[in-house]
Design a protein around this motif. Structure first.
Motif, PDB file in Angstrom:
ATOM      1  N   SER A  80       0.905  -1.189  -0.177  1.00 57.79           N
ATOM      2  CA  SER A  80       0.018  -0.298   0.227  1.00 57.79           C
ATOM      3  C   SER A  80       1.074   0.948  -0.150  1.00 57.79           C
ATOM      4  N   SER A  81       2.160   1.071   0.228  1.00 59.52           N
ATOM      5  CA  SER A  81       3.070   2.474  -0.959  1.00 59.52           C
ATOM      6  C   SER A  81       3.988   2.052  -0.376  1.00 59.52           C
ATOM      7  N   TYR A  82       4.980   2.916  -1.192  1.00 58.62           N
ATOM      8  CA  TYR A  82       5.555   3.110  -2.206  1.00 58.62           C
ATOM      9  C   TYR A  82       6.879   3.486  -1.824  1.00 58.62           C
ATOM     10  N   PRO A  83       8.229   3.117  -2.325  1.00 56.19           N
ATOM     11  CA  PRO A  83       8.426   2.067  -2.908  1.00 56.19           C
ATOM     12  C   PRO A  83       8.721   0.829  -1.842  1.00 56.19           C
ATOM     13  N   THR A  84       7.547  -0.080  -2.020  1.00 56.70           N
ATOM     14  CA  THR A  84       8.115  -1.156  -1.520  1.00 56.70           C
ATOM     15  C   THR A  84       8.806  -2.110  -2.085  1.00 56.70           C
ATOM     16  N   PHE A  85       9.714  -3.237  -1.680  1.00 53.94           N
ATOM     17  CA  PHE A  85      10.513  -4.400  -1.803  1.00 53.94           C
ATOM     18  C   PHE A  85      10.833  -5.717  -1.250  1.00 53.94           C
ATOM     19  N   ALA A 119       6.267 -17.442  -1.874  1.00 57.03           N
ATOM     20  CA  ALA A 119       6.840 -17.116  -0.476  1.00 57.03           C
ATOM     21  C   ALA A 119       7.875 -15.917   0.271  1.00 57.03           C
ATOM     22  N   THR A 120       6.999 -14.928   0.827  1.00 61.03           N
ATOM     23  CA  THR A 120       8.118 -13.964   0.964  1.00 61.03           C
ATOM     24  C   THR A 120       9.375 -14.095   2.057  1.00 61.03           C
ATOM     25  N   ILE A 121      10.060 -14.116   1.239  1.00 62.77           N
ATOM     26  CA  ILE A 121      11.500 -13.636   2.199  1.00 62.77           C
ATOM     27  C   ILE A 121      12.398 -12.586   2.995  1.00 62.77           C
ATOM     28  N   SER A 122      11.859 -11.508   2.789  1.00 69.62           N
ATOM     29  CA  SER A 122      11.938 -10.521   2.891  1.00 69.62           C
ATOM     30  C   SER A 122      11.042  -9.060   2.759  1.00 69.62           C
ATOM     31  N   ARG A 123      10.689  -7.891   3.216  1.00 72.76           N
ATOM     32  CA  ARG A 123      10.036  -7.236   2.742  1.00 72.76           C
ATOM     33  C   ARG A 123      10.632  -5.479   3.598  1.00 72.76           C
ATOM     34  N   TRP A 124      10.823  -4.433   2.481  1.00 71.22           N
ATOM     35  CA  TRP A 124      10.859  -3.380   2.968  1.00 71.22           C
ATOM     36  C   TRP A 124      11.027  -2.370   2.541  1.00 71.22           C
ATOM     37  N   ILE A 125      10.925  -0.995   2.502  1.00 71.66           N
ATOM     38  CA  ILE A 125      10.467   0.033   2.223  1.00 71.66           C
ATOM     39  C   ILE A 125      11.757   1.588   2.023  1.00 71.66           C
ATOM     40  N   GLY A 126      11.817   2.072   0.904  1.00 70.07           N
ATOM     41  CA  GLY A 126      12.989   2.680   0.406  1.00 70.07           C
ATOM     42  C   GLY A 126      13.645   2.632  -0.376  1.00 70.07           C
ATOM     43  N   TYR A 127      14.513   3.930  -1.229  1.00 71.06           N
ATOM     44  CA  TYR A 127      15.439   3.754  -1.662  1.00 71.06           C
ATOM     45  C   TYR A 127      16.863   3.304  -1.570  1.00 71.06           C
ATOM     46  N   ASP A 128      17.018   3.893  -0.245  1.00 67.28           N
ATOM     47  CA  ASP A 128      18.668   3.598   0.026  1.00 67.28           C
ATOM     48  C   ASP A 128      19.761   2.464  -0.256  1.00 67.28           C
ATOM     49  N   LYS A 129      20.373   2.641  -1.116  1.00 66.27           N
ATOM     50  CA  LYS A 129      20.668   1.845  -1.490  1.00 66.27           C
ATOM     51  C   LYS A 129      21.422   0.268  -0.952  1.00 66.27           C
ATOM     52  N   ALA A 130      22.200   1.030   0.192  1.00 64.41           N
ATOM     53  CA  ALA A 130      23.102   0.349   1.071  1.00 64.41           C
ATOM     54  C   ALA A 130      21.957  -0.581   1.979  1.00 64.41           C
ATOM     55  N   GLU A 131      20.993  -0.135   2.361  1.00 60.71           N
ATOM     56  CA  GLU A 131      19.568  -1.127   3.018  1.00 60.71           C
ATOM     57  C   GLU A 131      19.322  -2.110   1.988  1.00 60.71           C
ATOM     58  N   VAL A 132      18.802  -1.659   0.958  1.00 59.40           N
ATOM     59  CA  VAL A 132      18.202  -2.578  -0.140  1.00 59.40           C
ATOM     60  C   VAL A 132      20.074  -3.578  -0.401  1.00 59.40           C
TER      61      VAL A 132
END
Length: 281
Positions: free
Chosen positions: A19-24, A32-45
């Protein structure tokens, strides 16, 4: 990468509750979901992708594994997953456990915990006391990162202003001043300047000092530039200080404006100043 607002992306967004973007959303071959996070931060991705490749355990299997034996890595993954779901209270609980269970003393999730509590407070799911506790943990940490202390001070100042409570920001502003006192980092110097202004206006209640500090931060030649004059006048209007000079500078900006867009922006600023002065006509 899919546009979740078009074509098959809509179906996937509904399936995974996006429901919010960007969602990875990192998934396995079965979806099946392994992980999920929100945001463009390269290091976090990169960190999340690397962690998912190293341990591709689906999130629900990870949850069951954590219940059998609590591990820091699983708590961290679950915390970030719930944060991406905007379930900030549960996210904060898992992230705190990730910190407590970490065996490596260099591991530090304190600022991530704080950010999560701030988001929860803004969505009315986390109490203010929890935010302050998380802020104190960041500031008191012996290996605290100056950037994190500054960001904590900025968040707490914003919250203190909204609540008209100088005590909510005082200690954190002082901590930020302390960690940036002799910095040569450009970003930290700029952030320190902004926080010094906030401290003068809302803790010291010294509008004259705040205005002087703001002028000091303005770029060279600002008094002959319509847009910069407007920026300063708008700052005065926004903070309800130095309104008489702000009106005069806005008048000057209108005269200097070289196009209608700039002039319209300054006129909008002037309207705000006049309103603040009680001159509604």
């Amino acid at each position: 990468m899919l546009d979740a607002e078009k074509g098959e992306g809509r179906g996937l967004a509904k399936r995974y509750g996006v429901s919010s973007y960007p969602t990875f959303q990192l998934v396995n071959a079965e979806g099946a979901t392994i992980s999920r996070w929100i945001g463009y931060d390269k290091a976090e991705v990169m960190e999340n992708v690397d962690a998912g490749v190293a341990d591709p355990t689906p999130i629900e299997a990870r949850r069951a594994r954590f219940e059998r034996k609590a591990r820091s890595a699983d708590a961290l993954a679950l915390g970030r997953y719930h944060r991406a779901l905007m379930d900030y209270a549960r996210a904060g609980d898992f992230l705190r456990q990730a910190q407590e269970l970490a065996e490596d003393p260099a591991v530090d999730h304190r600022y991530e915990i704080f950010e999560t509590q701030v988001l929860g407070y803004r969505s009315n799911s986390v109490p203010l006391d929890a935010v302050r506790e998380a802020a104190d943990a960041v500031v008191a940490h012996e290996r605290r990162a100056p950037e994190h202390v500054v960001r904590v001070a900025a968040h707490m100042t914003q919250m203190g202003r909204a609540a008209d409570d100088p005590d909510l920001m005082d200690a954190y502003l002082k901590a930020a001043m302390e960690v940036t006192e002799n910095t040569d980092d450009d970003w930290l110097q700029s952030a320190r300047g902004e926080l010094e202004i906030e401290h003068a206006l809302f803790v010291l209640d010294d509008a004259a000092r705040g205005v002087a500090l703001r002028k000091k931060m303005m770029p060279e030649g600002w008094q002959d530039d319509a847009e910069q004059l407007n920026n300063f006048a708008w700052w005065c209007a926004e903070n309800g200080v130095n309104l008489e000079e702000a009106a005069a500078l806005a008048e000057k900006a209108i005269e200097l404006a070289e196009n209608r867009r700039t002039k319209a922006n300054v006129l909008d600023t002037m309207a705000e100043i006049r309103h603040a002065q009680g001159d509604h006509a």
